[in-house]
Write a protein that holds these residues in place. Structure first.
Motif, PDB file in Angstrom:
ATOM      1  N   VAL A 140       0.849  -1.198   0.000  1.00 63.07           N
ATOM      2  CA  VAL A 140       0.000   0.000   0.000  1.00 63.07           C
ATOM      3  C   VAL A 140       0.879   1.241   0.000  1.00 63.07           C
ATOM      4  O   VAL A 140       0.672   2.166  -0.793  1.00 63.07           O
ATOM      5  CB  VAL A 140      -0.953   0.011   1.220  1.00 63.07           C
ATOM      6  CG1 VAL A 140      -1.595   1.366   1.410  1.00 63.07           C
ATOM      7  CG2 VAL A 140      -2.011  -1.074   1.061  1.00 63.07           C
ATOM      8  N   HIS A 141       1.871   1.254   0.862  1.00 68.57           N
ATOM      9  CA  HIS A 141       2.791   2.399   0.932  1.00 68.57           C
ATOM     10  C   HIS A 141       3.500   2.600  -0.413  1.00 68.57           C
ATOM     11  O   HIS A 141       3.593   3.724  -0.907  1.00 68.57           O
ATOM     12  CB  HIS A 141       3.809   2.179   2.052  1.00 68.57           C
ATOM     13  CG  HIS A 141       4.811   3.260   2.191  1.00 68.57           C
ATOM     14  ND1 HIS A 141       4.477   4.531   2.627  1.00 68.57           N
ATOM     15  CD2 HIS A 141       6.144   3.276   1.934  1.00 68.57           C
ATOM     16  CE1 HIS A 141       5.567   5.283   2.639  1.00 68.57           C
ATOM     17  NE2 HIS A 141       6.582   4.542   2.226  1.00 68.57           N
ATOM     18  N   ALA A 142       3.972   1.515  -0.995  1.00 69.07           N
ATOM     19  CA  ALA A 142       4.683   1.603  -2.275  1.00 69.07           C
ATOM     20  C   ALA A 142       3.754   2.086  -3.390  1.00 69.07           C
ATOM     21  O   ALA A 142       4.166   2.881  -4.238  1.00 69.07           O
ATOM     22  CB  ALA A 142       5.284   0.250  -2.637  1.00 69.07           C
ATOM     23  N   ALA A 143       2.506   1.612  -3.389  1.00 72.49           N
ATOM     24  CA  ALA A 143       1.551   2.011  -4.433  1.00 72.49           C
ATOM     25  C   ALA A 143       1.229   3.499  -4.337  1.00 72.49           C
ATOM     26  O   ALA A 143       1.026   4.162  -5.355  1.00 72.49           O
ATOM     27  CB  ALA A 143       0.277   1.185  -4.336  1.00 72.49           C
ATOM     28  N   LEU A 144       1.184   4.015  -3.133  1.00 69.24           N
ATOM     29  CA  LEU A 144       0.897   5.440  -2.964  1.00 69.24           C
ATOM     30  C   LEU A 144       2.075   6.304  -3.392  1.00 69.24           C
ATOM     31  O   LEU A 144       1.884   7.420  -3.853  1.00 69.24           O
ATOM     32  CB  LEU A 144       0.529   5.735  -1.503  1.00 69.24           C
ATOM     33  CG  LEU A 144      -0.810   5.148  -1.051  1.00 69.24           C
ATOM     34  CD1 LEU A 144      -0.984   5.342   0.450  1.00 69.24           C
ATOM     35  CD2 LEU A 144      -1.962   5.756  -1.824  1.00 69.24           C
ATOM     36  N   ARG A 145       3.272   5.782  -3.264  1.00 67.52           N
ATOM     37  CA  ARG A 145       4.478   6.551  -3.602  1.00 67.52           C
ATOM     38  C   ARG A 145       4.870   6.431  -5.067  1.00 67.52           C
ATOM     39  O   ARG A 145       5.337   7.386  -5.658  1.00 67.52           O
ATOM     40  CB  ARG A 145       5.629   6.108  -2.725  1.00 67.52           C
ATOM     41  CG  ARG A 145       5.372   6.461  -1.271  1.00 67.52           C
ATOM     42  CD  ARG A 145       6.601   6.515  -0.501  1.00 67.52           C
ATOM     43  NE  ARG A 145       7.611   7.280  -1.224  1.00 67.52           N
ATOM     44  CZ  ARG A 145       8.633   7.855  -0.670  1.00 67.52           C
ATOM     45  NH1 ARG A 145       8.800   7.767   0.605  1.00 67.52           N
ATOM     46  NH2 ARG A 145       9.519   8.494  -1.379  1.00 67.52           N
ATOM     47  N   SER A 146       4.738   5.232  -5.630  1.00 66.36           N
ATOM     48  CA  SER A 146       5.197   4.993  -6.998  1.00 66.36           C
ATOM     49  C   SER A 146       4.296   3.957  -7.659  1.00 66.36           C
ATOM     50  O   SER A 146       4.610   2.779  -7.682  1.00 66.36           O
ATOM     51  CB  SER A 146       6.643   4.485  -6.969  1.00 66.36           C
ATOM     52  OG  SER A 146       7.071   4.152  -8.262  1.00 66.36           O
ATOM     53  N   PRO A 147       3.160   4.390  -8.203  1.00 67.94           N
ATOM     54  CA  PRO A 147       2.176   3.431  -8.712  1.00 67.94           C
ATOM     55  C   PRO A 147       2.493   2.825 -10.078  1.00 67.94           C
ATOM     56  O   PRO A 147       1.699   2.064 -10.601  1.00 67.94           O
ATOM     57  CB  PRO A 147       0.903   4.273  -8.785  1.00 67.94           C
ATOM     58  CG  PRO A 147       1.387   5.646  -9.033  1.00 67.94           C
ATOM     59  CD  PRO A 147       2.688   5.756  -8.274  1.00 67.94           C
ATOM     60  N   ILE A 148       3.641   3.134 -10.659  1.00 66.82           N
ATOM     61  CA  ILE A 148       3.953   2.635 -12.003  1.00 66.82           C
ATOM     62  C   ILE A 148       4.831   1.395 -11.911  1.00 66.82           C
ATOM     63  O   ILE A 148       5.824   1.379 -11.193  1.00 66.82           O
ATOM     64  CB  ILE A 148       4.653   3.730 -12.840  1.00 66.82           C
ATOM     65  CG1 ILE A 148       3.697   4.907 -13.017  1.00 66.82           C
ATOM     66  CG2 ILE A 148       5.121   3.173 -14.170  1.00 66.82           C
ATOM     67  CD1 ILE A 148       4.319   6.112 -13.650  1.00 66.82           C
ATOM     68  N   LEU A 149       4.447   0.350 -12.634  1.00 67.89           N
ATOM     69  CA  LEU A 149       5.232  -0.875 -12.681  1.00 67.89           C
ATOM     70  C   LEU A 149       6.137  -0.840 -13.911  1.00 67.89           C
ATOM     71  O   LEU A 149       5.668  -0.936 -15.037  1.00 67.89           O
ATOM     72  CB  LEU A 149       4.309  -2.096 -12.728  1.00 67.89           C
ATOM     73  CG  LEU A 149       3.462  -2.339 -11.493  1.00 67.89           C
ATOM     74  CD1 LEU A 149       2.502  -3.495 -11.726  1.00 67.89           C
ATOM     75  CD2 LEU A 149       4.343  -2.615 -10.295  1.00 67.89           C
ATOM     76  N   ASP A 150       7.424  -0.723 -13.701  1.00 65.45           N
ATOM     77  CA  ASP A 150       8.415  -0.690 -14.766  1.00 65.45           C
ATOM     78  C   ASP A 150       8.792  -2.130 -15.133  1.00 65.45           C
ATOM     79  O   ASP A 150       9.132  -2.920 -14.247  1.00 65.45           O
ATOM     80  CB  ASP A 150       9.639   0.086 -14.270  1.00 65.45           C
ATOM     81  CG  ASP A 150      10.737   0.200 -15.309  1.00 65.45           C
ATOM     82  OD1 ASP A 150      10.522  -0.223 -16.458  1.00 65.45           O
ATOM     83  OD2 ASP A 150      11.810   0.715 -14.956  1.00 65.45           O
ATOM     84  N   PRO A 151       8.757  -2.490 -16.419  1.00 67.59           N
ATOM     85  CA  PRO A 151       9.070  -3.874 -16.816  1.00 67.59           C
ATOM     86  C   PRO A 151      10.451  -4.348 -16.353  1.00 67.59           C
ATOM     87  O   PRO A 151      10.608  -5.510 -15.990  1.00 67.59           O
ATOM     88  CB  PRO A 151       8.990  -3.837 -18.347  1.00 67.59           C
ATOM     89  CG  PRO A 151       8.095  -2.696 -18.657  1.00 67.59           C
ATOM     90  CD  PRO A 151       8.323  -1.686 -17.567  1.00 67.59           C
ATOM     91  N   GLN A 152      11.436  -3.474 -16.329  1.00 64.56           N
ATOM     92  CA  GLN A 152      12.775  -3.873 -15.865  1.00 64.56           C
ATOM     93  C   GLN A 152      12.761  -4.207 -14.377  1.00 64.56           C
ATOM     94  O   GLN A 152      13.428  -5.124 -13.926  1.00 64.56           O
ATOM     95  CB  GLN A 152      13.790  -2.776 -16.146  1.00 64.56           C
ATOM     96  CG  GLN A 152      14.026  -2.564 -17.623  1.00 64.56           C
ATOM     97  CD  GLN A 152      14.896  -1.356 -17.891  1.00 64.56           C
ATOM     98  OE1 GLN A 152      14.989  -0.445 -17.080  1.00 64.56           O
ATOM     99  NE2 GLN A 152      15.544  -1.361 -19.053  1.00 64.56           N
ATOM    100  N   VAL A 153      11.985  -3.472 -13.635  1.00 62.91           N
ATOM    101  CA  VAL A 153      11.881  -3.720 -12.201  1.00 62.91           C
ATOM    102  C   VAL A 153      11.154  -5.041 -11.947  1.00 62.91           C
ATOM    103  O   VAL A 153      11.488  -5.779 -11.021  1.00 62.91           O
ATOM    104  CB  VAL A 153      11.174  -2.538 -11.489  1.00 62.91           C
ATOM    105  CG1 VAL A 153      10.926  -2.832 -10.027  1.00 62.91           C
ATOM    106  CG2 VAL A 153      11.996  -1.271 -11.652  1.00 62.91           C
ATOM    107  N   VAL A 154      10.195  -5.369 -12.808  1.00 61.06           N
ATOM    108  CA  VAL A 154       9.467  -6.630 -12.681  1.00 61.06           C
ATOM    109  C   VAL A 154      10.434  -7.806 -12.812  1.00 61.06           C
ATOM    110  O   VAL A 154      10.360  -8.779 -12.053  1.00 61.06           O
ATOM    111  CB  VAL A 154       8.327  -6.735 -13.715  1.00 61.06           C
ATOM    112  CG1 VAL A 154       7.708  -8.126 -13.725  1.00 61.06           C
ATOM    113  CG2 VAL A 154       7.271  -5.680 -13.440  1.00 61.06           C
TER     114      VAL A 154
END
Length: 185
Positions: A140-154
């Protein structure tokens, strides 16, 4: 924070998918799960089957919302928050039920992930649910701060989450390895 978000998506999604599918993987499996809900002795008999069905459907809703949140055209944060809030509510309810069962000494077993045999509830089930609730909160904390899923991070965040999910799903088997032979099933 996007690594945490990816880790959370994968871990919570896979754990809830495995749990939900194990309960709805056939009539026999659902009956076994509903029977284990009745064994908790927390609900009137007439509510056992509807609650068991709601739990299984709720568990499958979590990964469905997380998958939908991964689509870039949708509001990632809102769907992620909905999925993680649902996961948190389910985990909290499971934890309270397990603690009550343990305190009462009710002979009930965990059918959290299906299987032919069910492990008796123990404090490791409470710890597992608490850890998953913590992960959901971090998500929840992460979604509020950075809601974008980067393919490299995945690519970097998903593998450790999948390993952790496997450990969580097989926790009863792992715990049994460390149980003295006189206490083993």
């Amino acid at each position: 924070m996007s690594y945490v978000l990816v880790f959370t998506h994968c871990l919570i999604g896979v754990v809830f998918l495995a749990s939900g599918l194990s309960k709805l993987g056939g009539r026999r499996r659902f009956r076994e799960f509903a029977s284990s809900v009745a064994d908790l002795r927390l609900l009137p008999e007439r509510l056992v089957t509807p609650v068991a069905a709601a739990v299984a459907v709720g568990e499958l809703a979590v990964p469905a919302l997380l998958v939908a949140a991964s689509a870039r055209s949708l509001p990632v944060a809102a769907l992620t928050l909905a999925a993680l809030a649902l996961a948190g509510v389910l985990l909290s309810a499971f934890t309270v039920a397990i603690v009550v069962v343990l305190h009462r000494g009710t002979p009930a077993s965990c059918r959290c992930f299906g299987g032919g045999t069910a492990a008796p509830f123990g404090w490791h089930h409470v710890a597992r649910n608490a850890a998953l609730a913590l992960v959901a909160g971090l998500g929840v904390h992460a979604a509020l701060r950075s809601p974008i899923l980067d393919p490299q991070v995945v690519l970097l965040g998903a593998p450790p989450a999948l390993v952790a999910a496997l450990v969580i799903v097989r926790l009863d088997d792992i715990a049994e390895l460390f149980t003295p032979l006189s206490k083993a099933r």
